[in-house]
Design an enzyme around this catalytic site. Structure first.
Site, short mmCIF file in Angstrom:
data_model
loop_
_atom_site.label_atom_id
_atom_site.label_comp_id
_atom_site.label_asym_id
_atom_site.label_seq_id
_atom_site.Cartn_x
_atom_site.Cartn_y
_atom_site.Cartn_z
CE LYS A 1 -3.55 2.59 2.72
NZ LYS A 1 -4.50 2.50 3.78
CG HIS B 1 -6.56 -32.28 -34.06
ND1 HIS B 1 -5.66 -31.15 -33.98
CD2 HIS B 1 -6.62 -32.65 -35.20
CE1 HIS B 1 -5.18 -30.91 -35.16
NE2 HIS B 1 -5.62 -31.92 -36.00
#
Length: 519
Positions: free
Chosen positions: A134, A282
Site C-alpha cells: 500500500k 487433436h
C-alpha cells in the site's frame, strides 16, 4: 538517516547474500524467529523485532510483528506529518519489507493433517506485505528472491515499486485463495462423490509457468498457467530435446499422458511390466497399444492408424531406449513424453529429429480433482472423471459372457473411450485399438467411423461406447463387421431390444452402469 529493512522469510533462498549486501550498504536489518537466527549464524548483524517493539514474541510465535512500532514504520507516508508522529512516539520508518509466507500450500501438498495445515496459515506476514505494498511509494516490498537485486541500487523507480507492489498483492491473494479452497474442500487434494456439491465461491489461483508463441491459432495470444500449488506431469515435465512446446502441444500431451498412465495402472497390465503407448491427435486418441516393450507398443499404436498418427503426440509408460527411439524414425511426431529417456535416445532424437519435443514427465506430479472449462463470462467446474474400473459392477446382460481375452480387451477399450471426445466408439483387439470414432454428433456415425477405420481388423474385436445405445443399430453394425463383444453403460429405454439383438447375433454384451461423456 539510516535505512531499515525488515526481513522475515520462510523460503530462505538467497537471503544471506541479500542481507549481507544490504548491511554492507549501511542498512539496519530487523528480523524475527528463524530468519534472525540464520542471519546471526552467518555473521550478519540483525536486530530482533522484539527489541524494536519492546514486547516479546508470544503465543508460540503467532504474534511477533503485529505492533505499531512495525506497522507504523511501514505505513507512515514519507511526509512531515506522519514522520513527526513516528518521532513523537519514538518510532522509526521501515523502508524495505522482505517477507514470504509460511509454507501453507507446501504443507497441504505433502498430506499434512488439518491442525498442522492451519498452523501454517501466516497472519503477520500478509499484514506486513499488504502494508508495504500500500505504501510502496516509500517502502520497497519484496516477496520473490528473484527481485532482491532491485534493492541494491541507489534509486528504485516508481514504476518498479508499483510493479513490486502489484506482485505483492498477487502473492497474498494467491495465498488466501489457497487457504479458502482448502477450508472449503476445493483444493484438489481430496475426492468428492457425485452427491457432493462444489463450493459457492471458487477462486481460480493461476500463475503463469510458460509462454507459448500463440494459442490454438496464430492470431490468439496464449500461455500456460498453474492452478494454485498443483503440479502436473506435463506442466512440470522437462523438455530434454526439441523445440519449445506450443499451446496445442500441451493440451495433447496432457491427454496422451493421462490415458497412458490409466492403462499402465490397470491391475492386469501393471506399470513396469508392460508398456503402454498412446498416440493423440487433436485431443483424441488415434492409436493405443499395450505390449511387452515400448518399441512394440509404439509400432502397434502407430499401425493402428498410420494416417492420423502423422503429426501427433505420443505418450509411453516406460523408459524410451535407443531401439524405441530409432523405431520412430519414419513418422513425423510433434511430441514424445515418457517417464524417462535414455541419454543415447536423447542424443539420437537431437540429431535425427531436432524438431520433436521430447519430454520427461514428472511422475511425482498428480493433477487435482477439479476440471475447469471456460464459458463466455465464466466457467463450468466439475470433479474430474477419475472413477476406476474396480469401482464399477459390470453386468453381463447377454446369454454369452465374454471370454477371458474379451474381458481384457473390453476393459482396455473402456479406458480408451473414456478419454475420447463424445460421441465416441472404440474397437480393440489383443490390447490394441483397431478402430476409433470420436467427436461425432451421432452415436451411429461414431460407430460407422470406428468400423470403417478398423476394416478387416474389426473381426474378432470388441467395441466400447462411452454412453448407452438408444437403438440396436450400433449392435447390428458391429456384428456385421465381425465384432464379438460390446461394452456400454446401459440404461436406455430400448435396452431390451438392444440385448435381444446382441443375443440374436451371438454377441456378448456387458453393461457398466457408468457413463463417460467427454465434451
Amino acid at each position: 538517516m539510516t535505512r531499515r529493512a525488515l526481513i522475515s522469510v520462510s523460503d530462505k533462498t538467497g537471503i544471506e547474500d541479500f542481507a549481507r549486501a544490504l548491511a554492507e550498504r549501511g542498512w539496519e536489518l530487523l528480523s524475527t524467529g528463524g530468519t534472525l537466527a540464520a542471519l546471526r549464524a552467518a555473521g550478519i548483524p540483525a536486530t530482533a523485532v522484539s527489541d524494536v517493539t519492546g514486547f516479546p514474541e508470544i503465543l508460540d510465535g503467532r504474534v511477533k510483528t503485529l505492533h505499531p512500532a512495525i506497522h507504523g514504520g511501514i505505513l507512515a507516508r514519507r511526509e512531515e506529518g506522519h514522520l513527526a508522529q513516528l518521532a513523537e512516539h519514538g518510532l522509526g520508518p521501515i523502508d524495505l519489507v522482505c517477507v514470504n509466507l509460511y509454507p501453507f500450500r507446501e504443507t497441504v501438498a505433502r498430506g499434512a493433517g488439518f491442525e498442522e495445515a492451519t498452523e501454517n496459515i501466516d497472519i503477520g506476514g500478509p499484514a506486513m506485505i499488504r502494508a508495504a505494498a500500500k505504501n510502496h511509494a516509500g517502502v520497497l516490498v519484496l516477496v520473490d528472491p528473484a527481485d532482491y537485486g532491485l534493492a541494491l541500487v541507489d534509486e528504485v523507480s516508481q514504476a518498479d515499486r508499483r510493479r513490486l507492489a502489484a506482485k505483492a498483492f498477487r502473492h497474498t491473494s494467491d495465498y488466501d485463495a489457497a487457504i479458502s479452497a482448502y477450508l472449503e474442500g476445493a483444493d484438489g487434494a481430496g475426492t468428492a462423490g457425485a452427491g457432493e456439491t462444489l463450493p459457492e465461491h471458487l477462486t481460480l489461483n493461476l500463475s503463469r509457468v510458460a509462454e507459448v508463441r500463440y494459442g490454438e491459432n496464430p492470431h490468439q495470444p496464449g500461455a500456460v498457467y498453474r492452478l494454485g500449488a498443483e503440479r502436473g506431469p506435463v506442466l512440470d515435465a522437462r523438455v530434454v530435446s526439441g523445440k519449445p512446446m506450443s499451446f496445442n502441444n500441451y493440451a495433447d500431451a496432457d491427454a496422451a499422458w493421462a490415458l497412458a498412465q490409466e492403462l499402465a495402472a490397470q491391475e492386469d497390465q501393471p506399470a513396469g511390466t508392460r508398456a503402454v503407448c498412446v498416440a493423440v491427435k487433436h485431443a483424441n486418441p488415434c492409436g493405443v497399444a499395450v505390449a511387452n516393450t515400448v518399441q512394440a507398443a509404439w509400432e502397434q499404436a502407430r499401425d493402428a492408424d498410420t494416417l492420423s498418427v502423422f503429426g501427433g503426440v505420443v505418450a509411453v509408460s516406460r523408459p524410451v531406449d535407443l531401439a524405441a527411439a530409432q523405431s520412430m524414425r519414419g513418422t513425423f511426431l510433434e511430441v514424445l513424453i515418457a517417464p524417462e529417456v535414455t541419454p543415447e535416445a536423447v542424443e539420437w532424437f537431437a540429431a535425427k529429429k531436432p524438431d520433436l519435443r521430447v519430454l520427461v514427465a514428472d511422475l511425482a506430479a498428480h493433477p487435482g480433482t477439479l476440471d475447469v472449462r471456460p464459458l463466455a463470462g465464466g466457467f463450468a467446474v466439475q470433479r474430474r472423471d477419475t472413477r476406476p474400473w474396480d469401482d464399477l459392477c459390470p453386468e453381463v446382460v447377454t446369454d454369452r459372457p465374454p471370454t477371458e481375452q474379451e474381458w481384457l480387451d473390453l476393459r482396455f477399450a473402456w479406458a480408451v473411450v473414456k478419454h475420447a471426445r463424445s460421441n465416441a466408439v472404440v474397437l480393440a483387439k489383443d490390447g490394441v485399438t483397431v478402430g476409433l470414432g470420436a467427436g461425432a454428433v451421432s452415436r451411429i456415425w461414431a460407430a460407422e467411423r470406428a468400423v470403417a477405420n478398423a476394416g478387416e481388423r474389426a473381426r474378432g474385436a470388441v467395441l466400447a461406447s462411452e454412453a448407452f445405445f438408444p437403438f440396436d443399430d450400433v449392435v447390428r453394425l458391429a456384428a456385421g463387421a465381425g465384432v464379438t463383444a460390446v461394452l456400454q453403460p446401459g440404461g436406455a429405454k430400448r435396452d431390451p431390444e438392444v440385448i435381444a439383438a446382441a443375443n440374436e447375433l451371438g454377441l456378448s454384451m456387458v453393461f457398466t452402469g457408468s457413463r463417460h461423456f467427454r465434451h
